[in-house]
Design an enzyme around this catalytic site. Structure first.
Site, mmCIF file in Angstrom:
data_model
loop_
_atom_site.group_PDB
_atom_site.id
_atom_site.type_symbol
_atom_site.label_atom_id
_atom_site.label_comp_id
_atom_site.label_asym_id
_atom_site.label_seq_id
_atom_site.Cartn_x
_atom_site.Cartn_y
_atom_site.Cartn_z
ATOM 1 N N PRO A 88 0.824 -1.222 0.000
ATOM 2 C CA PRO A 88 0.000 0.000 0.000
ATOM 3 C C PRO A 88 0.852 1.265 0.000
ATOM 4 O O PRO A 88 0.334 2.360 -0.233
ATOM 5 C CB PRO A 88 -0.826 -0.120 1.288
ATOM 6 C CG PRO A 88 -0.223 -1.208 2.090
ATOM 7 C CD PRO A 88 0.599 -2.064 1.177
ATOM 8 N N GLU A 115 2.489 -8.281 8.434
ATOM 9 C CA GLU A 115 2.469 -6.820 8.598
ATOM 10 C C GLU A 115 3.306 -6.099 7.543
ATOM 11 O O GLU A 115 3.388 -4.885 7.538
ATOM 12 C CB GLU A 115 2.951 -6.431 9.992
ATOM 13 C CG GLU A 115 1.948 -6.729 11.087
ATOM 14 C CD GLU A 115 0.599 -6.041 10.857
ATOM 15 O OE1 GLU A 115 0.573 -4.817 10.673
ATOM 16 O OE2 GLU A 115 -0.422 -6.756 10.862
ATOM 17 N N ARG A 152 -4.358 -7.016 -20.673
ATOM 18 C CA ARG A 152 -5.249 -6.518 -21.720
ATOM 19 C C ARG A 152 -4.620 -5.396 -22.535
ATOM 20 O O ARG A 152 -5.172 -4.965 -23.547
ATOM 21 C CB ARG A 152 -6.626 -6.154 -21.172
ATOM 22 C CG ARG A 152 -6.668 -5.095 -20.122
ATOM 23 C CD ARG A 152 -8.002 -5.118 -19.388
ATOM 24 N NE ARG A 152 -9.138 -5.019 -20.285
ATOM 25 C CZ ARG A 152 -9.497 -3.923 -20.931
ATOM 26 N NH1 ARG A 152 -8.782 -2.820 -20.774
ATOM 27 N NH2 ARG A 152 -10.540 -3.903 -21.718
ATOM 28 N N ASP A 167 -11.389 2.387 -23.759
ATOM 29 C CA ASP A 167 -11.544 2.171 -22.324
ATOM 30 C C ASP A 167 -11.453 3.476 -21.549
ATOM 31 O O ASP A 167 -10.730 4.390 -21.953
ATOM 32 C CB ASP A 167 -10.394 1.314 -21.780
ATOM 33 C CG ASP A 167 -10.590 -0.145 -22.061
ATOM 34 O OD1 ASP A 167 -11.702 -0.538 -22.429
ATOM 35 O OD2 ASP A 167 -9.607 -0.890 -21.900
#
Ligand code: ADE
Length: 254
Positions: A88, A115, A152, A167
């Protein structure tokens, strides 16, 4: 493209890449995905890969030794490949990043668990990527998202190349509204311009709607879009400027 994934729970990837477009891309040889369990590089009889943080704190951290050995082993086992750490704390994944990653012959994706990573692991990554501002229990779902978004972008994976170019986010704008049969459903009708078969008008309408939608839903992207004189004209008809910020009204000069 060869994609190698390092994970402690390789079982979660079972079947996810085997269906639909990714499955077809695998079967036709456009992508080749291998999952490696880095516990194979764990220490001692129990193949340990984690330990408690120095200084205290909750949970366990991935130890540097086993994971970095696994990364080095993979790096040496094939063509040059960016090693991507999933965390993250990484740079947020974007469509442009997916396009750029699709140009590589090989990618190595490293999924964290527990963690997180001991800080000394981080130099083994060429880049750290986050799929959003939330914390997952590990990098596996992030790896699946990256494999899907990158695959893709490889020519040939999505049957119709034109559909990729339309897209959302491909050129920085969201996709235009789409409709299929029936032309009227529960008193709601498809915009008549789409039914008239006038190709140039359809293209113009779609561009205007895509820009208006981007301005309304993603002003952060709209601000960065290069707008042509034609775009500004299309926006005048497609957009309700009263509902938007001064900054956006200024950009389309209404
Ligand atoms: N691992 C845990 N959370 C993540 C996230 N948001 N993106 C990428 N990897 C992760």
């Amino acid at each position: 493209m060869k994609i190698e994934i390092l994970s402690l729970i390789p079982g979660v990837f079972a079947d996810v890449f085997d269906e639909s477009i990714l499955g077809a891309a695998k079967r036709s040889g456009l992508i080749d995905i291998t999952i490696h369990n880095f516990r194979d590089f764990g220490e001692g009889r129990h193949k340990t890969v984690d330990d408690a943080p120095f200084g205290g704190g909750p949970g366990m951290l991935l130890k540097p030794g086993p994971l970095v050995s696994a990364i080095r082993n993979l790096r040496d086992s094939g063509p040059i490949a960016p090693v991507i750490g999933l965390t993250p704390q990484g740079v947020p994944l974007t469509q442009n990043m997916a396009k750029e990653l699709a140009c590589h012959e090989r990618l190595i994706l490293v999924c964290g668990r527990y963690e997180g990573f001991d800080e000394r692991i981080l130099p083994a990554f060429d880049v750290q990527i986050s799929i959003g501002d939330y914390v997952l229990t590990g990098g596996e779902f992030a790896a699946m998202v990256i494999v899907d978004a990158v695959s893709r972008m490889i020519p040939g994976t999505v049957g119709c190349e034109a559909s990729v170019k339309e897209d959302s986010f491909y050129d920085g704008a969201l996709d235009h509204p789409q409709f299929t049969r029936p032309a009227t459903w529960e008193k709601s009708s498809v915009p008549s311009v789409l039914l008239d078969g006038h190709h140039a008008k359809i293209i113009a309408w779609r561009r205007g709607e895509a820009l208006a939608r981007t301005a309304a839903k993603r002003p952060d992207h709209f601000r960065r879009l290069p707008l042509s004189q034609d775009d500004r004209g299309l926006l005048q008809t497609a957009f309700c400027p009263q509902s938007e910020s001064n900054e956006i009204r200024r950009k389309i000069k209404v």
